[in-house]
Write an enzyme that holds these catalytic residues in place. Structure first.
Site, short mmCIF file in Angstrom:
data_model
loop_
_atom_site.label_atom_id
_atom_site.label_comp_id
_atom_site.label_asym_id
_atom_site.label_seq_id
_atom_site.Cartn_x
_atom_site.Cartn_y
_atom_site.Cartn_z
N HIS A 49 0.90 -1.04 -0.07
CA HIS A 49 0.01 -0.02 0.00
C HIS A 49 0.93 1.30 0.07
O HIS A 49 1.88 1.29 0.04
CB HIS A 49 -1.00 -0.11 1.09
CG HIS A 49 -0.32 0.21 2.46
ND1 HIS A 49 -0.17 -0.86 3.43
CD2 HIS A 49 0.28 1.13 3.36
CE1 HIS A 49 0.83 -0.71 4.32
NE2 HIS A 49 0.82 0.68 4.27
P1 TYD Z 1 -2.19 -3.89 7.73
O1 TYD Z 1 -2.65 -2.64 6.90
O2 TYD Z 1 -2.70 -5.03 6.89
O3 TYD Z 1 -0.74 -4.19 7.84
P2 TYD Z 1 0.53 -3.78 6.41
O4 TYD Z 1 -0.26 -3.38 5.33
O5 TYD Z 1 1.38 -2.74 7.17
O6 TYD Z 1 1.14 -5.39 6.37
O7 TYD Z 1 -2.64 -4.14 9.19
C1 TYD Z 1 -3.01 -5.22 9.58
C2 TYD Z 1 -4.36 -5.10 10.67
O8 TYD Z 1 -3.75 -4.27 11.88
C3 TYD Z 1 -5.37 -4.19 10.22
O9 TYD Z 1 -6.52 -5.15 10.52
C4 TYD Z 1 -5.47 -3.04 10.73
C5 TYD Z 1 -4.78 -3.14 11.93
N1 TYD Z 1 -3.92 -2.01 12.35
C6 TYD Z 1 -4.40 -1.18 13.15
O10 TYD Z 1 -5.59 -1.35 13.95
N2 TYD Z 1 -3.94 0.05 13.69
C7 TYD Z 1 -2.63 0.26 12.95
O11 TYD Z 1 -2.10 1.41 13.53
C8 TYD Z 1 -2.16 -0.44 11.77
C9 TYD Z 1 -0.59 -0.23 11.00
C10 TYD Z 1 -2.85 -1.30 11.56
#
Ligand code: TYD
Length: 141
Positions: A49
């Site tokens: 992303h």
């Molecule tokens: P995600 O966005 O999938 O992580 P990445 O794309 O960086 O690998 O996030 C994983 C989960 O954690 C998703 O359900 C959203 C949650 N999350 C939060 O609640 N707060 C946060 O600050 C972040 C980064 C993720």
């Protein structure tokens, strides 16, 4: 593409190392949120992303991983393997994190609170978005 890697100065003595990070001093933005990833599978790639506004510093405080940065024109892979190195990831930058060692802990310092509307999660949308931004910038000049 310019890759900005900060090298923090550890306070080392015979007890070990300590790294302290302050907003606007060691980190170029107000730190509104901290999160970290661990127990990441060795074959896992995550991220996929970009953010419209959010800026981040990524620090692999234990173990190692790699970060692929992509500004829509150029891609670079940056290894993170030192607990005193921080990779700056600007807004409008696609990122993928991969090649995590089994003991990796990836710490993220973020300039904004969690806001799903700030995410661009489709690569095609990201390419359209950065094209649109560069057109707007060109028109303003
Ligand atoms: P995600 O966005 O999938 O992580 P990445 O794309 O960086 O690998 O996030 C994983 C989960 O954690 C998703 O359900 C959203 C949650 N999350 C939060 O609640 N707060 C946060 O600050 C972040 C980064 C993720």
């Amino acid at each position: 593409m310019q890759v900005i890697k900060y090298v923090f100065q550890p306070h080392g003595d015979d007890r070990g190392q300590l790294v302290a990070l302050e907003e606007f001093k060691d980190i170029p933005f107000r730190i509104k949120r901290v999160y970290y990833m661990y127990d990441t599978g060795e074959d896992v790639t995550r991220g996929y992303h970009a953010h419209k506004s959010l800026q981040q510093i990524l620090i692999c405080i234990h173990g190692s991983c790699k970060i692929r940065l992509d500004n829509g024109k150029e891609k670079k892979v940056v290894p993170l393997e030192k607990p005193y190195e921080g990779l700056y990831v600007s807004n409008n930058m696609w990122r993928e994190m991969f090649d995590f060692s089994s003991d990796a802990v990836l710490l993220v310092l973020a300039s904004e609170l969690y806001d799903e509307s700030d995410y661009i999660r489709s690569y095609d949308d990201f390419l359209d978005y950065v094209k649109k931004i560069s057109l707007t910038t060109t028109e303003e000049v």
